[in-house]
Motif scaffolding. Structure first.
Motif, PDB file in Angstrom:
ATOM      1  N   ILE A 102       0.837  -1.203   0.000  1.00  0.00           N
ATOM      2  CA  ILE A 102       0.000   0.000   0.000  1.00  0.00           C
ATOM      3  C   ILE A 102       0.870   1.251   0.000  1.00  0.00           C
ATOM      4  O   ILE A 102       0.598   2.223  -0.715  1.00  0.00           O
ATOM      5  CB  ILE A 102      -0.949  -0.013   1.212  1.00  0.00           C
ATOM      6  CG1 ILE A 102      -2.005  -1.115   1.032  1.00  0.00           C
ATOM      7  CG2 ILE A 102      -1.633   1.338   1.388  1.00  0.00           C
ATOM      8  CD1 ILE A 102      -2.953  -1.261   2.211  1.00  0.00           C
ATOM      9  N   GLU A 103       1.941   1.228   0.783  1.00  0.00           N
ATOM     10  CA  GLU A 103       2.873   2.366   0.824  1.00  0.00           C
ATOM     11  C   GLU A 103       3.476   2.622  -0.558  1.00  0.00           C
ATOM     12  O   GLU A 103       3.554   3.769  -1.012  1.00  0.00           O
ATOM     13  CB  GLU A 103       3.984   2.065   1.826  1.00  0.00           C
ATOM     14  CG  GLU A 103       5.119   3.080   1.849  1.00  0.00           C
ATOM     15  CD  GLU A 103       4.748   4.384   2.515  1.00  0.00           C
ATOM     16  OE1 GLU A 103       5.521   5.359   2.373  1.00  0.00           O
ATOM     17  OE2 GLU A 103       3.693   4.440   3.179  1.00  0.00           O
ATOM     18  N   LEU A 104       3.889   1.564  -1.236  1.00  0.00           N
ATOM     19  CA  LEU A 104       4.467   1.715  -2.574  1.00  0.00           C
ATOM     20  C   LEU A 104       3.439   2.271  -3.555  1.00  0.00           C
ATOM     21  O   LEU A 104       3.763   3.079  -4.428  1.00  0.00           O
ATOM     22  CB  LEU A 104       4.995   0.364  -3.072  1.00  0.00           C
ATOM     23  CG  LEU A 104       6.231  -0.188  -2.355  1.00  0.00           C
ATOM     24  CD1 LEU A 104       6.509  -1.615  -2.803  1.00  0.00           C
ATOM     25  CD2 LEU A 104       7.452   0.686  -2.610  1.00  0.00           C
ATOM     26  N   GLY A 105       2.194   1.838  -3.409  1.00  0.00           N
ATOM     27  CA  GLY A 105       1.143   2.335  -4.295  1.00  0.00           C
ATOM     28  C   GLY A 105       0.842   3.801  -4.073  1.00  0.00           C
ATOM     29  O   GLY A 105       0.648   4.571  -5.029  1.00  0.00           O
ATOM     30  N   TYR A 106       0.829   4.231  -2.828  1.00  0.00           N
ATOM     31  CA  TYR A 106       0.509   5.622  -2.512  1.00  0.00           C
ATOM     32  C   TYR A 106       1.599   6.604  -2.950  1.00  0.00           C
ATOM     33  O   TYR A 106       1.374   7.812  -2.951  1.00  0.00           O
ATOM     34  CB  TYR A 106       0.259   5.789  -1.019  1.00  0.00           C
ATOM     35  CG  TYR A 106      -1.196   5.641  -0.632  1.00  0.00           C
ATOM     36  CD1 TYR A 106      -2.188   6.366  -1.282  1.00  0.00           C
ATOM     37  CD2 TYR A 106      -1.578   4.764   0.384  1.00  0.00           C
ATOM     38  CE1 TYR A 106      -3.527   6.229  -0.928  1.00  0.00           C
ATOM     39  CE2 TYR A 106      -2.909   4.623   0.745  1.00  0.00           C
ATOM     40  CZ  TYR A 106      -3.877   5.363   0.082  1.00  0.00           C
ATOM     41  OH  TYR A 106      -5.201   5.221   0.422  1.00  0.00           O
ATOM     42  N   ARG A 107       2.754   6.106  -3.298  1.00  0.00           N
ATOM     43  CA  ARG A 107       3.816   7.005  -3.766  1.00  0.00           C
ATOM     44  C   ARG A 107       3.520   7.561  -5.153  1.00  0.00           C
ATOM     45  O   ARG A 107       4.189   8.483  -5.607  1.00  0.00           O
ATOM     46  CB  ARG A 107       5.159   6.269  -3.753  1.00  0.00           C
ATOM     47  CG  ARG A 107       5.668   6.031  -2.339  1.00  0.00           C
ATOM     48  CD  ARG A 107       6.936   5.216  -2.300  1.00  0.00           C
ATOM     49  NE  ARG A 107       7.310   4.938  -0.920  1.00  0.00           N
ATOM     50  CZ  ARG A 107       8.294   4.127  -0.562  1.00  0.00           C
ATOM     51  NH1 ARG A 107       9.007   3.509  -1.507  1.00  0.00           N
ATOM     52  NH2 ARG A 107       8.569   3.924   0.716  1.00  0.00           N
ATOM     53  N   SER A 108       2.537   7.002  -5.798  1.00  0.00           N
ATOM     54  CA  SER A 108       2.111   7.541  -7.088  1.00  0.00           C
ATOM     55  C   SER A 108       0.989   8.542  -6.852  1.00  0.00           C
ATOM     56  O   SER A 108      -0.013   8.216  -6.214  1.00  0.00           O
ATOM     57  CB  SER A 108       1.606   6.416  -7.998  1.00  0.00           C
ATOM     58  OG  SER A 108       0.954   6.973  -9.125  1.00  0.00           O
ATOM     59  N   PRO A 109       1.113   9.755  -7.361  1.00  0.00           N
ATOM     60  CA  PRO A 109       0.054  10.751  -7.180  1.00  0.00           C
ATOM     61  C   PRO A 109      -1.219  10.408  -7.943  1.00  0.00           C
ATOM     62  O   PRO A 109      -2.244  11.055  -7.761  1.00  0.00           O
ATOM     63  CB  PRO A 109       0.694  12.029  -7.716  1.00  0.00           C
ATOM     64  CG  PRO A 109       1.687  11.563  -8.718  1.00  0.00           C
ATOM     65  CD  PRO A 109       2.237  10.283  -8.152  1.00  0.00           C
ATOM     66  N   HIS A 110      -1.154   9.379  -8.787  1.00  0.00           N
ATOM     67  CA  HIS A 110      -2.317   9.004  -9.583  1.00  0.00           C
ATOM     68  C   HIS A 110      -3.223   8.008  -8.857  1.00  0.00           C
ATOM     69  O   HIS A 110      -4.264   7.632  -9.375  1.00  0.00           O
ATOM     70  CB  HIS A 110      -1.874   8.419 -10.920  1.00  0.00           C
ATOM     71  CG  HIS A 110      -1.081   9.382 -11.745  1.00  0.00           C
ATOM     72  ND1 HIS A 110      -1.658  10.473 -12.354  1.00  0.00           N
ATOM     73  CD2 HIS A 110       0.237   9.440 -12.039  1.00  0.00           C
ATOM     74  CE1 HIS A 110      -0.714  11.159 -13.006  1.00  0.00           C
ATOM     75  NE2 HIS A 110       0.429  10.539 -12.815  1.00  0.00           N
ATOM     76  N   LEU A 111      -2.807   7.549  -7.659  1.00  0.00           N
ATOM     77  CA  LEU A 111      -3.641   6.651  -6.870  1.00  0.00           C
ATOM     78  C   LEU A 111      -4.197   7.432  -5.691  1.00  0.00           C
ATOM     79  O   LEU A 111      -3.465   7.821  -4.786  1.00  0.00           O
ATOM     80  CB  LEU A 111      -2.832   5.445  -6.379  1.00  0.00           C
ATOM     81  CG  LEU A 111      -2.247   4.526  -7.470  1.00  0.00           C
ATOM     82  CD1 LEU A 111      -1.553   3.328  -6.839  1.00  0.00           C
ATOM     83  CD2 LEU A 111      -3.323   4.061  -8.428  1.00  0.00           C
ATOM     84  N   ALA A 112      -5.508   7.651  -5.700  1.00  0.00           N
ATOM     85  CA  ALA A 112      -6.122   8.470  -4.659  1.00  0.00           C
ATOM     86  C   ALA A 112      -6.446   7.665  -3.404  1.00  0.00           C
ATOM     87  O   ALA A 112      -6.289   8.155  -2.287  1.00  0.00           O
ATOM     88  CB  ALA A 112      -7.397   9.127  -5.197  1.00  0.00           C
ATOM     89  N   VAL A 113      -6.914   6.423  -3.581  1.00  0.00           N
ATOM     90  CA  VAL A 113      -7.321   5.593  -2.449  1.00  0.00           C
ATOM     91  C   VAL A 113      -6.862   4.160  -2.691  1.00  0.00           C
ATOM     92  O   VAL A 113      -7.034   3.630  -3.796  1.00  0.00           O
ATOM     93  CB  VAL A 113      -8.852   5.607  -2.246  1.00  0.00           C
ATOM     94  CG1 VAL A 113      -9.256   4.698  -1.086  1.00  0.00           C
ATOM     95  CG2 VAL A 113      -9.353   7.027  -1.996  1.00  0.00           C
ATOM     96  N   ILE A 114      -6.285   3.537  -1.671  1.00  0.00           N
ATOM     97  CA  ILE A 114      -5.910   2.116  -1.726  1.00  0.00           C
ATOM     98  C   ILE A 114      -6.395   1.480  -0.431  1.00  0.00           C
ATOM     99  O   ILE A 114      -6.005   1.903   0.656  1.00  0.00           O
ATOM    100  CB  ILE A 114      -4.392   1.912  -1.861  1.00  0.00           C
ATOM    101  CG1 ILE A 114      -3.823   2.708  -3.032  1.00  0.00           C
ATOM    102  CG2 ILE A 114      -4.073   0.431  -2.023  1.00  0.00           C
ATOM    103  CD1 ILE A 114      -2.315   2.689  -3.089  1.00  0.00           C
ATOM    104  N   GLN A 115      -7.222   0.456  -0.545  1.00  0.00           N
ATOM    105  CA  GLN A 115      -7.733  -0.246   0.625  1.00  0.00           C
ATOM    106  C   GLN A 115      -7.705  -1.748   0.357  1.00  0.00           C
ATOM    107  O   GLN A 115      -7.827  -2.187  -0.789  1.00  0.00           O
ATOM    108  CB  GLN A 115      -9.167   0.196   0.944  1.00  0.00           C
ATOM    109  CG  GLN A 115      -9.305   1.669   1.292  1.00  0.00           C
ATOM    110  CD  GLN A 115     -10.752   2.080   1.490  1.00  0.00           C
ATOM    111  OE1 GLN A 115     -11.677   1.411   1.029  1.00  0.00           O
ATOM    112  NE2 GLN A 115     -10.966   3.195   2.178  1.00  0.00           N
TER     113      GLN A 115
END
Length: 287
Positions: A102-115
């Motif tokens: 999830i941390e790696l995914g949130y480093r992209s500004p194009h991903l607003a929400v990850i759950q």
């Protein structure tokens, strides 16, 4: 190990793979803290510990912290000798937690929400895919029941457009993923082969320590996350972060087979190349 971690040469080598997410000084401090909390790490082969440190630095994931992004874990392994028989050694295993993905995914500004999360019998989950897609989940506050699946949800944020991705992994698929874990298969085989009560007790304890038994909800959530990330489009403006996410999935897949060659990742040049998507994850040649 402690002498090596405090050596300036180690800091220099880590500098080759360090990113803005974690400096060489930071990972060395975290590693020394991990060793003090888990003394068995000092008994691990030096190459495997250094390879694990190099890998976690290249991915920018803090190891062994309350954030649960990644872990340095001592693991005893039996290795087949060329002339027959086996010998035992203790290696450091590097494992990425589902919060690490999830941390790696949130480093992209194009991903607003990850759950993501596990799904148990008494939880509530309703989803629909297609033109009017949605996913609604509510965790039971007591008596959640048996594990029946896992779910993951991503909301993509782009200029002028918003899209949603979802993944619901059923129980059968989770068990197929679990069955590919060499740690789980090995522990089950050891229990089946145990002939004495003492051997069965030892094998049962080892089975209980396997991630798929000890942290089954986290492993289920991680399985769903790894699946949904395959559907996320790569972002040309965030090539480095996208490559690190792809590398993390590849590393974790090889780790599940217990063939991750961490000793090879002691080489900072190779670790940096893997994180950049320019090299394959090294695997062990022996059984």
């Amino acid at each position: 190990l402690l002498d090596f971690l405090k050596n300036d040469e180690m800091k220099k080598r880590l500098g080759v793979v360090a990113t803005r997410y974690m400096s060489a000084e930071r990972v060395l401090s975290l590693t020394l803290n991990a060793v003090s909390r888990t003394p068995l790490l000092k008994a691990c082969t030096l190459e495997s510990v250094l390879g694990a440190i190099m890998t976690t630095t290249a991915l920018g994931l803090e190891p062994n912290t309350p954030r649960q992004l990644a872990y340095l874990i001592p693991y005893r392994r039996s290795v087949k000798k060329k002339g027959g028989g086996f010998y035992s050694l203790i290696e450091c295993q590097f494992q990425i937690g589902y919060r690490g993905f999830i941390e790696l995914g949130y480093r992209s500004p194009h991903l607003a929400v990850i759950q993501a999360g596990s799904l148990r019998k008494n939880d509530f989950l309703e989803h629909q895919e297609g033109t009017e897609s949605y996913l609604r989940y509510r965790k039971a506050l007591a008596d959640r029941g048996d594990l029946i699946g896992a779910w993951a949800y991503i909301k993509l944020a782009r200029p002028g457009a918003t899209a949603e991705l979802m993944e619901v992994t059923d129980y059968d698929d989770l068990m197929k993923i679990k069955s590919k874990s060499e740690a789980y298969r090995g522990a089950v085989a050891a229990l089946e082969k145990a002939k004495t009560e003492e051997a069965r007790e030892w094998a049962s304890r080892k089975l209980a320590e396997v991630p798929w038994e000890q942290w089954v909800d986290e492993m289920a959530a991680k399985s769903a996350i790894k699946r949904i990330f395959k559907m996320v489009p790569l972002n040309p403006d965030q090539v480095a972060d996208s490559n690190r996410l792809t590398a993390a999935i590849a590393i974790d897949n090889v780790h599940d087979t217990h063939r991750l060659n961490l000793a090879a990742l002691e080489d900072p040049t190779l670790a940096a190349a893997i994180a950049a998507g320019n090299a394959a994850v090294p695997e062990l040649e022996h059984d």
